[in-house]
Design a protein around this motif. Structure first.
Motif, short mmCIF file in Angstrom:
data_model
loop_
_atom_site.label_atom_id
_atom_site.label_comp_id
_atom_site.label_asym_id
_atom_site.label_seq_id
_atom_site.Cartn_x
_atom_site.Cartn_y
_atom_site.Cartn_z
N GLY A 1 0.80 -1.23 0.00
CA GLY A 1 0.00 0.00 0.00
C GLY A 1 0.82 1.26 0.00
N ASP A 2 2.12 1.13 0.20
CA ASP A 2 3.00 2.30 0.14
C ASP A 2 3.40 2.63 -1.29
N SER A 3 3.10 1.76 -2.22
CA SER A 3 3.43 2.01 -3.63
C SER A 3 2.71 3.28 -4.10
N ALA A 4 3.48 4.24 -4.57
CA ALA A 4 2.93 5.54 -4.96
C ALA A 4 4.07 6.40 -5.46
N VAL A 5 3.73 7.62 -5.86
CA VAL A 5 4.75 8.65 -6.14
C VAL A 5 4.84 9.55 -4.92
N TYR A 6 6.06 9.81 -4.50
CA TYR A 6 6.30 10.64 -3.32
C TYR A 6 6.96 11.95 -3.75
N PHE A 7 6.37 13.05 -3.29
CA PHE A 7 6.89 14.39 -3.61
C PHE A 7 7.36 15.06 -2.33
N CYS A 8 8.51 15.73 -2.44
CA CYS A 8 8.88 16.66 -1.38
C CYS A 8 8.46 18.06 -1.82
N ALA A 9 8.23 18.92 -0.86
CA ALA A 9 7.87 20.31 -1.16
C ALA A 9 8.53 21.21 -0.12
N GLU A 10 8.97 22.37 -0.56
CA GLU A 10 9.54 23.37 0.34
C GLU A 10 8.70 24.63 0.22
N ASN A 11 8.62 25.36 1.33
CA ASN A 11 7.88 26.62 1.25
C ASN A 11 8.80 27.69 0.70
N MET A 12 8.27 28.83 0.46
CA MET A 12 9.08 29.93 -0.06
C MET A 12 9.17 31.00 1.01
N ALA A 13 9.88 30.67 2.07
CA ALA A 13 10.17 31.64 3.13
C ALA A 13 8.91 32.41 3.55
N ASN A 14 7.90 31.66 3.93
CA ASN A 14 6.67 32.24 4.46
C ASN A 14 5.91 33.10 3.47
N ARG A 15 6.02 32.80 2.19
CA ARG A 15 5.26 33.53 1.19
C ARG A 15 3.99 32.80 0.81
N GLY A 16 3.68 31.72 1.50
CA GLY A 16 2.42 31.03 1.29
C GLY A 16 2.39 30.13 0.09
N LYS A 17 3.54 29.84 -0.51
CA LYS A 17 3.59 28.96 -1.67
C LYS A 17 4.57 27.82 -1.43
N LEU A 18 4.30 26.72 -2.11
CA LEU A 18 5.18 25.57 -2.03
C LEU A 18 5.84 25.33 -3.38
N ILE A 19 7.08 24.87 -3.34
CA ILE A 19 7.76 24.41 -4.55
C ILE A 19 7.88 22.90 -4.45
N PHE A 20 7.41 22.19 -5.48
CA PHE A 20 7.40 20.74 -5.45
C PHE A 20 8.56 20.17 -6.23
N GLY A 21 9.12 19.09 -5.71
CA GLY A 21 10.11 18.33 -6.44
C GLY A 21 9.45 17.50 -7.53
N GLN A 22 10.29 16.85 -8.31
CA GLN A 22 9.81 16.05 -9.44
C GLN A 22 9.03 14.83 -9.00
N GLY A 23 9.38 14.27 -7.86
CA GLY A 23 8.71 13.06 -7.39
C GLY A 23 9.55 11.82 -7.60
N THR A 24 9.34 10.84 -6.77
CA THR A 24 9.98 9.53 -6.87
C THR A 24 8.90 8.47 -6.80
N GLU A 25 8.96 7.53 -7.74
CA GLU A 25 7.96 6.46 -7.75
C GLU A 25 8.48 5.27 -6.94
N LEU A 26 7.75 4.92 -5.92
CA LEU A 26 8.10 3.78 -5.07
C LEU A 26 7.26 2.58 -5.47
N SER A 27 7.95 1.48 -5.77
CA SER A 27 7.28 0.24 -6.13
C SER A 27 7.65 -0.83 -5.11
N VAL A 28 6.65 -1.46 -4.51
CA VAL A 28 6.89 -2.45 -3.47
C VAL A 28 6.56 -3.83 -4.02
N LYS A 29 7.57 -4.70 -4.01
CA LYS A 29 7.40 -6.05 -4.54
C LYS A 29 6.96 -6.98 -3.41
N PRO A 30 5.88 -7.74 -3.64
CA PRO A 30 5.40 -8.65 -2.58
C PRO A 30 6.33 -9.84 -2.37
#
Lengths: 112, 112
Positions: B83-112
């Motif tokens: 159930g953890d299989s998904a795309v994971y994004f990190c995001a940083e704020n812009m020094a309290n300007r109310g906006k987030l900058i998102f990274g490209q993402g990483t796809e996690l695949s879990v093999k049973p």
């Protein structure tokens, strides 16, 4: 998150048509955002609003417009849709001064 | 700035193993960071956040580590499940300007 809803969930339209995507929230948040997501890319900010009297352009606002009808509603319009606007569109909300954003389920838009 | 591309970084792990997803952020003035999980066909979902006055924060099965010296963020998932299989994004704020900058993402695949 059921607190943030988007309509429609899927839309197919033709080049040159004007369309509107709608976002509603019951979270009581003042801040609302519109993003687009393209395959393999992160989220890019189109427009954002910190309250009903506030509208700000994001990094990719060309070809889009928004309307903040009420605290709970934020609509995104494509004035004259073009094929490279085919993407997933997400609405998000946030509480002031926290920067944590909560996303809707997305609208998949296809422009033919 | 963001990297642009059509192919997400991918991470494949065996069920039960620990996962580590990495993110390099761009702005040394950012003081708030978030990890989001996006499952197929859904909007990004908040997982965990951390402020710049901390270097580690733990949640349920997840830990975020922040290294401000090299502008690096990581998400550790313990005992990874299908159930953890998904795309994971990190995001940083812009020094309290109310906006987030998102990274490209990483796809996690879990093999049973």
């Amino acid at each position: 998150d059921a607190d943030v809803t988007q309509t429609p969930r899927n839309r197919i339209t033709k080049t040159g048509k004007r369309i509107m995507l709608e976002c509603s929230q019951t979270k009581g948040h003042d801040r609302m955002y519109w993003y687009r997501q393209d395959p393999g890319l992160g989220l890019r900010l189109i427009y954002y609003s910190f309250d009903v009297k506030d509208i700000n352009k994001g990094e990719i606002s060309d070809g889009y417009s928004v309307s903040r009808q009420a605290q709970a509603k934020f609509s995104l319009s494509l004035e004259s849709a073009i094929p490279n606007q085919t993407a997933l569109y997400f609405c998000a909300t946030a509480v002031p001064h926290t920067d944590t954003q909560y996303f809707g389920p997305g609208t998949r838009l296809t422009v033919l | 700035g963001e990297s642009v591309g059509l192919h997400l970084p991918t991470l494949s792990v065996q069920e039960g193993d620990n996962s580590i997803i990495n993110c390099a952020y761009s702005n040394s003035a950012s003081d708030y960071f978030i990890w989001y999980k996006q499952e197929s066909g859904k909007g990004p979902q908040f997982i965990i956040d951390i402020r710049s006055n901390m270097d580690k924060r733990q949640g349920q099965r997840v830990t975020v580590l922040l290294n401000k010296t090299v502008k690096h963020l990581s998400l550790q998932i313990a005992a990874t499940q299908p159930g953890d299989s998904a795309v994971y994004f990190c995001a940083e704020n812009m020094a309290n300007r109310g906006k987030l900058i998102f990274g490209q993402g990483t796809e996690l695949s879990v093999k049973p």
